[in-house]
Design a protein around this motif. Structure first.
Motif, PDB file in Angstrom:
ATOM      1  N   ALA A 235      -3.296   0.689   7.888  1.00 15.12           N
ATOM      2  CA  ALA A 235      -3.777   2.075   7.917  1.00 15.12           C
ATOM      3  C   ALA A 235      -2.849   3.002   7.146  1.00 15.12           C
ATOM      4  O   ALA A 235      -3.301   3.882   6.412  1.00 15.12           O
ATOM      5  CB  ALA A 235      -3.914   2.555   9.362  1.00 15.12           C
ATOM      6  N   GLY A 236      -1.531   2.805   7.315  1.00 11.51           N
ATOM      7  CA  GLY A 236      -0.577   3.705   6.676  1.00 11.51           C
ATOM      8  C   GLY A 236      -0.486   3.518   5.179  1.00 11.51           C
ATOM      9  O   GLY A 236      -0.346   4.488   4.430  1.00 11.51           O
TER      10      GLY A 236
ATOM     11  N   THR B  94      -8.394  14.238  15.459  1.00 15.56           N
ATOM     12  CA  THR B  94      -6.939  14.116  15.381  1.00 15.56           C
ATOM     13  C   THR B  94      -6.337  14.447  16.730  1.00 15.56           C
ATOM     14  O   THR B  94      -6.716  15.435  17.365  1.00 15.56           O
ATOM     15  CB  THR B  94      -6.371  15.058  14.306  1.00 15.56           C
ATOM     16  N   ALA B  95      -5.404  13.609  17.164  1.00 11.88           N
ATOM     17  CA  ALA B  95      -4.665  13.870  18.399  1.00 11.88           C
ATOM     18  C   ALA B  95      -3.372  14.599  18.063  1.00 11.88           C
ATOM     19  O   ALA B  95      -2.642  14.192  17.164  1.00 11.88           O
ATOM     20  CB  ALA B  95      -4.357  12.566  19.123  1.00 11.88           C
TER      21      ALA B  95
ATOM     22  N   GLY C  25      -9.045   4.823  13.536  1.00 13.76           N
ATOM     23  CA  GLY C  25     -10.162   3.944  13.845  1.00 13.76           C
ATOM     24  C   GLY C  25      -9.767   2.579  14.359  1.00 13.76           C
ATOM     25  O   GLY C  25     -10.643   1.756  14.658  1.00 13.76           O
ATOM     26  N   THR C  26      -8.471   2.335  14.495  1.00 13.58           N
ATOM     27  CA  THR C  26      -7.974   1.050  14.991  1.00 13.58           C
ATOM     28  C   THR C  26      -7.705   1.138  16.483  1.00 13.58           C
ATOM     29  O   THR C  26      -6.922   1.978  16.930  1.00 13.58           O
ATOM     30  CB  THR C  26      -6.683   0.646  14.257  1.00 13.58           C
TER      31      THR C  26
ATOM     32  N   PRO D 298      -4.089  10.698  13.430  1.00 19.24           N
ATOM     33  CA  PRO D 298      -5.533  10.558  13.229  1.00 19.24           C
ATOM     34  C   PRO D 298      -6.131   9.570  14.216  1.00 19.24           C
ATOM     35  O   PRO D 298      -5.639   8.453  14.369  1.00 19.24           O
ATOM     36  CB  PRO D 298      -5.630  10.036  11.784  1.00 19.24           C
ATOM     37  N   VAL D 299      -7.169   9.978  14.906  1.00 15.23           N
ATOM     38  CA  VAL D 299      -7.875   9.094  15.826  1.00 15.23           C
ATOM     39  C   VAL D 299      -8.912   8.288  15.061  1.00 15.23           C
ATOM     40  O   VAL D 299      -9.007   7.065  15.192  1.00 15.23           O
ATOM     41  CB  VAL D 299      -8.526   9.901  16.967  1.00 15.23           C
ATOM     42  N   THR D 300      -9.686   8.981  14.247  1.00 20.97           N
ATOM     43  CA  THR D 300     -10.681   8.331  13.399  1.00 20.97           C
ATOM     44  C   THR D 300     -10.219   8.405  11.950  1.00 20.97           C
ATOM     45  O   THR D 300      -9.251   9.084  11.616  1.00 20.97           O
ATOM     46  CB  THR D 300     -12.036   9.026  13.526  1.00 20.97           C
TER      47      THR D 300
END
Length: 339
Positions: free
Chosen positions: A146-147, A281-282, A73-74, A268-270
Motif C-alpha cells: 500500500a505504501g 480517513t481515520a 482497503g487492507t 487512509p481507511v479506503t
C-alpha cells in the motif's frame, strides 16, 4: 488590540483583559494564503514514511483480545502474543476468509472461530504477518504494498515527552476525505480562533515557512491562548510541523506545558474515492501533556480521570476540523477548490 492576559500568581492560567469579541477580532484570511498552505502540504507529502501507518492507541490492543482495522482497503488484525509483543497481519483467515477480528486470543495465539486455524504470529497456511510496532502510545503497521515507498525497520515516531512523565490520551475519528485534507487542515493555523472560539482565542501566527523553507525551518509558530472559561486562558507559543505525509505535530515551545505535543496522524481507511464517492480517513490524535510544575505529579496520578476529558476535547475539535477536511475534499473533487 488585545491586551496581554493578566498573570495570576502561583497558577498557570491568565485573566484576559478587554477580550475582543469573536466578530471584532482581526481577520486572518490575508495571511492564510492558499499558496503558502499548499506549499507546506506539498513538502509534507514528499517526505519519507517507510510505509508505516498509525492504526490506533496502544491501549486499543489489550492482552487477550484482537483489534481489527482497515488501512488503504487492507483488512488488518492485531493482537499481543504470549510475551505481550504486538503482532499484526491480514484480517481475513486464509482458509475461508473468516473475520479474524472476531476470533478469540488464547495464550497469545489467535484462534479462528470458524475452523480453529491457530495463528501465533508466524507464517502459516498462507497467512503472513505484517511488521508492527508499539511505541507505548500508538500502534503502527507497515504495509509495503500500500505504501509503495522504501520500507524502514521502525516507524518515524516524532520526538515526544517521556510517557513516564506525561499524561497521554488518544482520540480517533473518521471522516470522508483524504489524508492530505486532514494534514492541510492542520497546516492552516489561522483558522483556530475563528473556527474554534470555544477553545482558542488571541491567536497570532508569528512565523510561517516560505516557499523554499529548509527542513529545520519548515514550521508554523503560533501564539495562542487555550480557553478554559470566558476570560480564563492559558497562553502558549506552539510550533506546527509536518514530519511526514500523514502526520502533523503541534509542540508547545513556550508557556505552560512546554514540551507537550499533539500528534495528528491521518490514516487512509479506503483507497482513493471512485465514482464521486469520497474516501474514508481515520484521524488518530495523541495528546501528550507534560509540565515541570511540582503539582503535575498529581495530574499523572489522576490520568485515568483526565484521559476521557482530553479525548472529549479533541473529539469536539475534530467534529469541526473534519467538516473542514471533508469540504476541502468535495471542492477538490469538483475542481472548485480555490487553493
Amino acid at each position: 488590540m488585545t491586551r496581554r492576559p493578566v498573570r495570576l500568581p502561583g497558577v498557570p492560567v491568565r485573566l484576559r483583559r478587554d477580550p475582543v469579541p469573536w466578530a471584532r477580532q482581526r481577520p486572518t484570511w490575508p495571511q492564510a494564503r492558499p499558496a503558502l498552505i499548499a506549499g507546506a502540504l506539498d513538502r509534507a507529502l514528499r517526505r519519507p514514511h517507510g510505509n508505516w501507518y498509525v492504526v490506533g492507541a496502544s491501549r486499543d490492543v489489550p492482552a487477550g483480545a484482537p483489534l481489527g482495522r482497515t488501512v488503504e482497503g487492507t483488512e488488518i488484525v492485531l493482537w499481543r502474543d504470549a510475551s505481550g509483543a504486538l503482532t499484526a497481519g491480514p484480517g481475513a483467515c486464509p482458509h475461508l476468509g473468516a473475520p479474524l477480528r472476531d476470533s478469540p486470543v488464547r495464550c497469545g495465539t489467535l484462534v479462528c472461530h470458524w475452523h480453529g486455524l491457530a495463528l501465533d504470529g508466524r507464517p502459516r497456511a498462507g497467512w503472513e504477518p505484517y511488521p508492527a510496532h508499539d511505541d507505548g502510545v500508538l500502534v503502527w503497521v507497515r504495509l509495503d504494498r500500500a505504501g509503495g515507498a522504501e520500507p524502514t525497520a521502525r516507524p518515524p515516531v516524532p520526538p515526544r515527552p517521556a510517557t513516564a512523565r506525561a499524561v497521554a490520551a488518544v482520540c480517533t475519528a473518521v471522516g470522508r476525505c483524504a489524508p492530505q485534507d486532514v494534514v492541510a487542515n492542520r497546516l492552516d493555523p489561522w483558522h483556530g480562533a475563528w473556527f474554534h472560539p470555544y477553545s482558542f482565542v488571541d491567536l497570532t501566527v508569528v512565523s510561517a515557512p516560505g516557499a523554499e523553507a529548509p527542513e529545520e525551518a519548515d514550521a508554523f509558530v503560533v501564539d495562542v491562548s487555550f480557553r478554559l472559561t470566558g476570560r480564563l486562558v492559558v497562553p502558549v507559543r506552539a510550533e506546527f510541523t509536518a514530519p511526514g505525509p500523514r502526520t502533523v505535530v503541534m509542540r508547545i515551545v513556550e508557556g505552560e506545558g512546554a514540551g507537550s505535543v499533539v500528534e495528528t496522524h491521518a490514516t487512509p481507511v479506503t483507497g482513493p474515492g471512485t465514482g464521486g464517492r469520497p474516501p474514508r480517513t481515520a484521524v488518530v490524535e495523541a495528546v501528550l501533556a507534560a509540565s515541570d510544575r511540582n503539582g503535575f505529579a498529581v495530574a499523572r496520578r489522576l490520568s485515568p480521570l483526565l484521559r476521557p476529558l482530553m479525548r472529549r476535547a479533541a473529539a469536539r475539535l475534530w467534529r469541526d476540523d473534519l467538516a473542514y477536511a471533508e469540504r476541502r475534499w468535495a471542492l477538490r473533487a469538483a475542481g472548485r477548490f480555490p487553493g
